[in-house]
Design a protein around this motif. Structure first.
Motif, short mmCIF file in Angstrom:
data_model
loop_
_atom_site.label_atom_id
_atom_site.label_comp_id
_atom_site.label_asym_id
_atom_site.label_seq_id
_atom_site.Cartn_x
_atom_site.Cartn_y
_atom_site.Cartn_z
N LEU A 101 -20.99 -6.83 -42.63
CA LEU A 101 -20.14 -6.17 -43.08
C LEU A 101 -20.24 -4.89 -42.99
N ILE A 102 -21.41 -4.32 -43.13
CA ILE A 102 -21.72 -2.88 -43.05
C ILE A 102 -21.80 -2.55 -41.67
N VAL A 103 -22.20 -3.26 -40.95
CA VAL A 103 -22.17 -3.06 -39.41
C VAL A 103 -20.79 -2.95 -38.90
N SER A 104 -19.77 -3.78 -39.39
CA SER A 104 -18.49 -3.86 -39.20
C SER A 104 -17.61 -2.46 -39.38
N ASP A 105 -18.06 -2.29 -40.79
CA ASP A 105 -17.36 -0.83 -41.28
C ASP A 105 -17.93 0.44 -40.42
N ILE A 106 -19.06 0.32 -40.16
CA ILE A 106 -19.74 1.42 -39.30
C ILE A 106 -18.91 1.61 -37.91
N THR A 110 -16.66 4.52 -36.41
CA THR A 110 -16.97 5.17 -35.08
C THR A 110 -16.16 4.95 -34.15
N ILE A 111 -15.41 3.88 -33.87
CA ILE A 111 -14.43 3.54 -32.83
C ILE A 111 -13.32 4.65 -33.06
N THR A 112 -12.83 4.59 -34.50
CA THR A 112 -11.71 5.51 -34.92
C THR A 112 -12.02 7.01 -34.62
N ALA A 113 -13.22 7.46 -34.71
CA ALA A 113 -13.54 8.93 -34.57
C ALA A 113 -13.66 9.19 -33.01
N LEU A 114 -14.32 8.09 -32.31
CA LEU A 114 -14.39 8.34 -30.95
C LEU A 114 -13.13 8.60 -30.23
N HIS A 115 -11.98 7.82 -30.65
CA HIS A 115 -10.54 7.57 -30.04
C HIS A 115 -9.97 8.94 -30.24
#
Length: 122
Positions: A101-106, A110-115
């Motif tokens: 769950l934690i990894v999924s949130d991270i 991260t993907i949102t920020a990279l985009h």
């Protein structure tokens, strides 16, 4: 029509060097194990010489690294994507449900920020 694949010897050399250092052996040791000169091994790692399939297979076996890691690790290739997906899956296999769950949130953050950061690169 003939389909020719061009090998990027500099990239292959980088991957060999990374694998060799990760395993903790010297160029000299690996060259001796393969029956080639240490100068030739150095040239392979620098990508300044072509390397035959039998030598690449020998390096793969000597370092216990799959051929796809040595040959397919250029950014953006379908082969690299498969390798990365497999590596991520292996990492996640060792996670508890809470850790997942934690990894999924991270990952999502991260993907949102990279985009956002790389939006112009698309």
């Amino acid at each position: 029509m003939e389909n020719k694949t061009v090998l990027n010897y500099k990239q292959i050399g980088k991957q060999i060097k990374i694998a060799r250092i990760t395993v903790g052996v010297t160029q000299e040791y690996l060259a001796e194990k393969l029956g080639i000169s240490s100068v030739h091994m150095s040239n392979i790692e620098r990508g300044t010489t072509k390397v035959g399939l039998s030598v690449i297979v020998g390096i793969s076996k000597a370092l216990s690294v799959s051929l796809d890691v040595l040959l397919c690790n250029e950014v953006g290739t379908p082969c690299q994507r498969a390798i990365l997906n497999n590596n991520i899956a292996k990492l996640l296999d060792n996670c508890s449900a809470k850790e997942l769950l934690i990894v999924s949130d991270i990952v999502e953050s991260t993907i949102t920020a990279l985009h956002r950061v790389y939006a112009d690169d698309k």
